[in-house]
Design an enzyme around this catalytic site. Structure first.
Site, PDB file in Angstrom:
ATOM      1  N   LYS A 117      17.480  32.140  47.141  1.00 49.56           N
ATOM      2  CA  LYS A 117      17.203  31.029  46.214  1.00 49.56           C
ATOM      3  C   LYS A 117      16.061  31.461  45.314  1.00 49.56           C
ATOM      4  O   LYS A 117      15.208  32.271  45.716  1.00 49.56           O
ATOM      5  CB  LYS A 117      16.793  29.773  46.979  1.00 49.56           C
ATOM      6  CG  LYS A 117      17.026  28.497  46.214  1.00 49.56           C
ATOM      7  CD  LYS A 117      18.490  28.101  46.264  1.00 49.56           C
ATOM      8  CE  LYS A 117      18.793  26.814  45.561  1.00 49.56           C
ATOM      9  NZ  LYS A 117      20.203  26.433  45.771  1.00 49.56           N
TER      10      LYS A 117
HETATM   11  P1  NAD Z   1      21.698  18.492  37.989  1.00 52.21           P
HETATM   12  O1  NAD Z   1      20.399  18.885  37.428  1.00 52.21           O
HETATM   13  O2  NAD Z   1      22.945  18.777  37.213  1.00 52.21           O
HETATM   14  O3  NAD Z   1      21.718  16.912  38.286  1.00 52.21           O
HETATM   15  C1  NAD Z   1      20.738  16.283  39.057  1.00 52.21           C
HETATM   16  C2  NAD Z   1      20.944  14.766  38.942  1.00 52.21           C
HETATM   17  O4  NAD Z   1      20.000  14.118  39.802  1.00 52.21           O
HETATM   18  C3  NAD Z   1      20.708  14.211  37.548  1.00 52.21           C
HETATM   19  O5  NAD Z   1      21.573  13.129  37.297  1.00 52.21           O
HETATM   20  C4  NAD Z   1      19.274  13.703  37.618  1.00 52.21           C
HETATM   21  O6  NAD Z   1      18.980  12.699  36.667  1.00 52.21           O
HETATM   22  C5  NAD Z   1      19.274  13.170  39.037  1.00 52.21           C
HETATM   23  N1  NAD Z   1      17.931  13.059  39.605  1.00 52.21           N
HETATM   24  C6  NAD Z   1      16.901  13.934  39.501  1.00 52.21           C
HETATM   25  N2  NAD Z   1      15.824  13.459  40.155  1.00 52.21           N
HETATM   26  C7  NAD Z   1      16.195  12.282  40.696  1.00 52.21           C
HETATM   27  C8  NAD Z   1      15.532  11.312  41.475  1.00 52.21           C
HETATM   28  N3  NAD Z   1      14.254  11.476  41.835  1.00 52.21           N
HETATM   29  N4  NAD Z   1      16.231  10.212  41.858  1.00 52.21           N
HETATM   30  C9  NAD Z   1      17.521  10.039  41.491  1.00 52.21           C
HETATM   31  N5  NAD Z   1      18.204  10.929  40.754  1.00 52.21           N
HETATM   32  C10 NAD Z   1      17.542  12.021  40.354  1.00 52.21           C
HETATM   33  O7  NAD Z   1      21.761  19.159  39.448  1.00 52.21           O
HETATM   34  P2  NAD Z   1      23.054  19.454  40.314  1.00 52.21           P
HETATM   35  O8  NAD Z   1      23.498  20.837  40.013  1.00 52.21           O
HETATM   36  O9  NAD Z   1      23.992  18.321  40.190  1.00 52.21           O
HETATM   37  O10 NAD Z   1      22.423  19.510  41.783  1.00 52.21           O
HETATM   38  C11 NAD Z   1      22.206  18.325  42.547  1.00 52.21           C
HETATM   39  C12 NAD Z   1      21.988  18.721  43.998  1.00 52.21           C
HETATM   40  O11 NAD Z   1      23.120  19.431  44.491  1.00 52.21           O
HETATM   41  C13 NAD Z   1      20.786  19.620  44.284  1.00 52.21           C
HETATM   42  O12 NAD Z   1      20.292  19.315  45.581  1.00 52.21           O
HETATM   43  C14 NAD Z   1      21.403  21.013  44.316  1.00 52.21           C
HETATM   44  O13 NAD Z   1      20.634  21.938  45.047  1.00 52.21           O
HETATM   45  C15 NAD Z   1      22.712  20.695  45.011  1.00 52.21           C
HETATM   46  N6  NAD Z   1      23.774  21.671  44.816  1.00 52.21           N
HETATM   47  C16 NAD Z   1      24.212  21.985  43.555  1.00 52.21           C
HETATM   48  C17 NAD Z   1      25.277  22.873  43.418  1.00 52.21           C
HETATM   49  C18 NAD Z   1      25.862  23.196  42.077  1.00 52.21           C
HETATM   50  O14 NAD Z   1      26.889  23.900  42.027  1.00 52.21           O
HETATM   51  N7  NAD Z   1      25.310  22.702  40.976  1.00 52.21           N
HETATM   52  C19 NAD Z   1      25.846  23.480  44.555  1.00 52.21           C
HETATM   53  C20 NAD Z   1      25.370  23.123  45.817  1.00 52.21           C
HETATM   54  C21 NAD Z   1      24.339  22.220  45.932  1.00 52.21           C
END
Ligand code: NAD
Length: 424
Positions: A117
């Site tokens: 990471k």
């Molecule tokens: P992203 O940046 O696209 O979206 C994050 C979302 O969460 C946004 O809508 C944002 O406004 C919201 N957010 C941020 N802080 C917040 C808070 N305090 N309260 C409520 N909402 C909040 O990120 P993502 O890629 O969708 O990732 C989200 C989660 O999924 C993370 O934990 C990431 O590690 C995990 N994840 C992502 C992927 C991927 O392929 N993108 C894969 C596995 C895990």
């Protein structure tokens, strides 16, 4: 003017506590000795970097120094693999825990990768697009000696996206020749895989469907609440709505919106792309993120940040099933409490593995320089997830444990076996 932004390094975070707790239990159950435990816990390598950048501030141009990280946890089963996060609270402890989580996730999915990471402690919304590009390219120069197609393959995470991956691909290729396989989650035009953008959400929805099937519970009409409406949350919502579920509330960092009759998810996506937030979505009422987590529903899907369901608010969760689409959204104490009162928690290393699985497909396509159609990627994704789900659900049923316990036992055993076979 010189402005140095140095984040807190070494602070204890939810993520680290969670990992320590879940692993300690697994180590006991697998009967591992101290040397095996040390080898499995500690990262292979961790690097902290300082990246200077001239940024435009109100007072004029300022020189800022941003702190960046890459933690490579384990590569017994294949090259290090894991996302890059741009967020002001990124710190070394969090990177360590998330890198380790990737090792277990790739092992559970049975794809040939290890875990890593990285990220930069930065609020990307404070930078212009061109500043973000320069920052990313300088980060890539420093990462250059650590990463490689068969060494370490980064991907998007919170606040990074296909454009950021394209900048990394470009910078790395300047010194190594055309190397699309250096990152996954690229734009389609640059060797990205069809299906990668929606893969994590699609996978979380698919796992939710398998859970409902196992419980003889209809997904059609099931009331679903989703926190986070970025890449993962929005695609999970879209896919679940396609499968007939009723998405009654969604939220982003600014707050949530709810509609008891069900939200039109496609309209919510369009609204966010126009307005930049969910607030004001026609036909919905506003609610806070805390209120959203406490809504009565069948399925609650945290898809934003870690630690959002914790011992302070676990008691207010009124869902039958919690699907961890985000990484580590439920703290270990809340996890135990939810399990004790019969709430099924589907662990992150299973629920959100869709992204890294299709990243593996992208990497394989880049190495072969032979793209697959989207339908093939999604069919193979479903096969891979169904296989992992059946192993975890079967293991949990046989041992009478939670799904998380079964998932950790199987993932750690797989990594240990690879280490023993390789003999390092
Ligand atoms: P992203 O940046 O696209 O979206 C994050 C979302 O969460 C946004 O809508 C944002 O406004 C919201 N957010 C941020 N802080 C917040 C808070 N305090 N309260 C409520 N909402 C909040 O990120 P993502 O890629 O969708 O990732 C989200 C989660 O999924 C993370 O934990 C990431 O590690 C995990 N994840 C992502 C992927 C991927 O392929 N993108 C894969 C596995 C895990």
């Amino acid at each position: 003017m010189t402005l140095t932004r140095v984040p807190v390094v070494g602070q204890q975070c939810h993520c680290r506590d969670n990992q320590d707790h879940f692993l300690a239990r697994t180590f006991e159950r697998l009967g591992l000795d101290d040397a095996q435990r040390q080898f499995l816990v500690h990262p292979f390598r961790e690097v902290t970097m300082q990246i200077p950048l001239h940024v435009t501030a109100e007072e004029g141009e300022a020189l800022c120094t941003f702190t960046a990280y890459r933690v490579q946890h384990n590569h017994a089963r294949g090259p290090f693999k894991g996302g890059l996060r741009y967020h002001p609270e990124v710190n070394l402890e969090e990177m360590r825990a998330l890198a380790q989580l990737m090792t277990w996730k790739t092992a559970l999915a049975n794809i040939p990768f290890g875990g890593a990471k990285g990220g930069i402690a930065v609020d990307p919304s404070e930078l212009t697009l061109s500043e973000l590009e320069t920052l990313t390219k300088r980060f890539t120069q420093k990462l250059g000696i650590l990463i490689g197609v068969h060494e370490d393959v980064p991907a998007p995470d919170v606040n990074t996206n296909p454009q950021v991956m394209a900048w990394i691909f470009e910078e790395y290729s300047k010194t190594h020749g055309y190397t699309p396989g250096i990152v996954t989650g690229k734009p389609l035009e640059l060797g990205g895989a069809a299906g990668r953008l929606e893969a994590t959400g699609y996978g979380a929805a698919f796992i939710t469907m398998l859970v409902c099937e196992s419980r003889s519970m209809a997904l059609e009409g099931a009331r679903v609440v989703i926190q986070g409406f970025g890449n993962v949350g929005s695609y999970t919502a879209l896919r679940l709505a396609e499968l007939g579920a009723k998405v009654i509330a969604v939220s982003d960092v600014y707050g949530g919106v709810t509609c008891d009759a069900g939200i039109d998810v496609q309209e919510a996506v369009t609204h966010v792309s126009d307005a930049g937030r969910l607030e004001g979505l026609a036909g919905t009422d506003a609610l806070t993120n805390d209120e959203l987590l406490a809504l009565p529903c069948d399925i609650l899907i945290p898809a934003a940040l870690d630690g959002v369901i914790n011992c302070d608010n676990e008691g207010s969760v009124r869902a039958d099933i919690v699907v961890e689409a985000a990484n580590m959204p439920v703290t270990h104490m809340a996890d135990d409490a939810l399990h004790d009162r019969g709430v099924l928690v589907v662990p992150d290393i299973l629920a959100n593995a869709g992204g890294v699985i299709v990243s593996y497909f992208e990497w394989a396509q880049n190495i072969q320089e032979f793209p697959w159609p989207r339908a093939l990627a999604l069919t193979r994704l479903e096969d891979c997830l169904r296989n992992a789900y059946e192993r975890v659900a079967g293991g949990a049923a046989r041992a009478g444990t939670s799904m998380r316990t079964a998932a950790y036992d199987q993932a750690v055993a797989a990594v240990l076996r690879a280490i023993e076979l390789r003999g390092f």
